[in-house]
Design a protein around this motif. Structure first.
Motif, short mmCIF file in Angstrom:
data_model
loop_
_atom_site.label_atom_id
_atom_site.label_comp_id
_atom_site.label_asym_id
_atom_site.label_seq_id
_atom_site.Cartn_x
_atom_site.Cartn_y
_atom_site.Cartn_z
N VAL A 299 8.14 -18.31 -26.96
CA VAL A 299 8.34 -19.50 -26.12
C VAL A 299 9.80 -19.60 -25.69
CG1 VAL A 299 8.36 -22.04 -26.15
CG2 VAL A 299 6.38 -20.78 -27.05
N LEU A 300 10.72 -19.36 -26.61
CA LEU A 300 12.14 -19.41 -26.28
C LEU A 300 12.48 -18.38 -25.20
CD1 LEU A 300 14.97 -20.54 -26.80
CD2 LEU A 300 15.20 -18.86 -28.65
N ALA A 301 11.96 -17.17 -25.36
CA ALA A 301 12.22 -16.13 -24.35
C ALA A 301 11.63 -16.52 -22.99
CB ALA A 301 11.64 -14.80 -24.81
N ALA A 302 10.45 -17.13 -23.00
CA ALA A 302 9.85 -17.58 -21.73
C ALA A 302 10.73 -18.62 -21.06
CB ALA A 302 8.44 -18.14 -21.98
N LEU A 303 11.29 -19.52 -21.85
CA LEU A 303 12.17 -20.54 -21.28
C LEU A 303 13.45 -19.93 -20.72
CD1 LEU A 303 11.76 -23.31 -24.01
CD2 LEU A 303 10.81 -23.32 -21.68
N LEU A 304 13.89 -18.83 -21.31
CA LEU A 304 15.13 -18.18 -20.87
C LEU A 304 14.88 -16.97 -19.96
CD1 LEU A 304 16.97 -18.18 -24.33
CD2 LEU A 304 17.38 -19.72 -22.40
N HIS A 305 13.66 -16.86 -19.42
CA HIS A 305 13.27 -15.65 -18.69
C HIS A 305 14.20 -15.29 -17.55
CE1 HIS A 305 11.30 -17.25 -15.00
NE2 HIS A 305 11.17 -18.35 -15.74
N ARG A 306 14.75 -16.25 -16.85
CA ARG A 306 15.65 -15.91 -15.73
C ARG A 306 16.91 -15.22 -16.24
NH1 ARG A 306 13.44 -20.75 -14.13
NH2 ARG A 306 12.23 -20.65 -12.21
N ARG A 307 17.46 -15.72 -17.33
CA ARG A 307 18.65 -15.07 -17.92
C ARG A 307 18.33 -13.69 -18.46
NH1 ARG A 307 22.35 -19.37 -21.22
NH2 ARG A 307 22.90 -20.62 -19.41
N LEU A 308 17.07 -13.51 -18.86
CA LEU A 308 16.65 -12.22 -19.40
C LEU A 308 16.21 -11.26 -18.30
CD1 LEU A 308 14.63 -13.53 -22.48
CD2 LEU A 308 17.00 -12.71 -22.41
N ARG A 309 16.27 -11.73 -17.06
CA ARG A 309 15.88 -10.94 -15.88
C ARG A 309 14.46 -10.39 -16.04
NH1 ARG A 309 21.41 -8.12 -15.66
NH2 ARG A 309 20.17 -6.31 -16.19
N ALA A 310 13.54 -11.32 -16.31
CA ALA A 310 12.14 -10.96 -16.50
C ALA A 310 11.28 -12.13 -16.07
CB ALA A 310 11.89 -10.66 -17.98
N THR A 311 10.00 -11.88 -15.90
CA THR A 311 9.08 -12.99 -15.67
C THR A 311 8.91 -13.72 -17.01
OG1 THR A 311 7.08 -11.77 -16.25
CG2 THR A 311 7.82 -11.63 -13.94
N ALA A 312 8.43 -14.94 -16.95
CA ALA A 312 8.22 -15.71 -18.18
C ALA A 312 7.22 -15.01 -19.09
CB ALA A 312 7.75 -17.12 -17.85
N VAL A 313 6.16 -14.47 -18.49
CA VAL A 313 5.14 -13.77 -19.29
C VAL A 313 5.71 -12.51 -19.93
CG1 VAL A 313 2.93 -12.54 -19.16
CG2 VAL A 313 3.22 -14.73 -17.97
N GLN A 314 6.47 -11.74 -19.15
CA GLN A 314 7.06 -10.51 -19.69
C GLN A 314 8.03 -10.83 -20.82
OE1 GLN A 314 9.79 -8.39 -17.14
NE2 GLN A 314 9.42 -6.44 -18.19
N ALA A 315 8.89 -11.82 -20.62
CA ALA A 315 9.86 -12.20 -21.64
C ALA A 315 9.17 -12.67 -22.91
CB ALA A 315 10.80 -13.29 -21.11
N ALA A 316 8.15 -13.52 -22.76
CA ALA A 316 7.42 -14.02 -23.92
C ALA A 316 6.71 -12.90 -24.66
CB ALA A 316 6.41 -15.09 -23.48
N ALA A 317 6.03 -12.03 -23.92
CA ALA A 317 5.28 -10.95 -24.56
C ALA A 317 6.22 -10.00 -25.30
CB ALA A 317 4.48 -10.18 -23.51
#
Length: 178
Positions: free
Chosen positions: A72-90
């Motif tokens: 969930v945290l990664a999904a919330l930060l997905h833009r900073r992680l340069r990923a889609t929310a789903v990709q970051a969460a997974a």
């Protein structure tokens, strides 16, 4: 537990197996942090929290719930992680979940509280080939070296072979006669 370095093996293997650029550098870094973060619970020893406590070593931070929170945290930060929310969460969730699963394959400790908070029971895998890592002061000892060799044999080598095999399959020519 495997050594802290070996917990980074899963995100690194996923990154190596993925197409170039599929997993951004910030997302890879988040995956490595998510894979290592559960061992921050060793601070419980300094706080005199017993090992077997829910918040002791291999307790709550080694649960599916903790991995879900990292997702969930990664999904919330997905833009900073340069990923889609789903990709970051997974990616972050899988990397965080890899930590207790690797720990469950070790030869020592009390097991992992995989189902916390629904159950305080601690689990081990039925097969436990990885030597448990000694804590920091003893890491550079004969026991620490045996742990490193065990991790190379049971984690790093199989992951390297899997990545090489996956990359070979991806590059295999497609038969156009179908």
């Amino acid at each position: 537990m495997p050594s802290i370095f070996t917990h980074a093996a899963i995100p690194l293997a996923l990154w190596c197996a993925a197409d170039r650029g599929r997993i951004s550098t910030p997302l890879l870094a988040a995956g490595v942090v998510a894979a290592m973060l559960p061992d921050a619970d060793v601070l419980a020893f300094a706080l005199h929290i017993p090992y077997a406590d829910s918040f002791g070593h291999r307790g709550a931070s080694h649960s599916i719930l903790f991995a879900a929170l990292m997702a969930v945290l990664a999904a919330l930060l997905h833009r900073r992680l340069r990923a889609t929310a789903v990709q970051a969460a997974a990616f972050a969730g899988l990397c965080a979940l890899s930590h207790p699963l690797l720990d469950a394959l070790t030869s020592g400790g009390l097991g992992v509280a995989l189902w916390w908070p629904w159950s305080g029971e601690r689990f081990f895998a039925p097969w436990r080939p990885i030597r448990v890592s000694p804590f920091a002061p003893q890491f550079f000892s004969a026991r620490g070296m045996a742990t490193v060799l065990s991790e190379l044999r049971w984690v790093w080598l199989p992951l390297a072979l899997a990545v090489i095999g996956w990359r070979a399959i991806q590059r295999a020519p497609v038969d156009s006669r179908t």
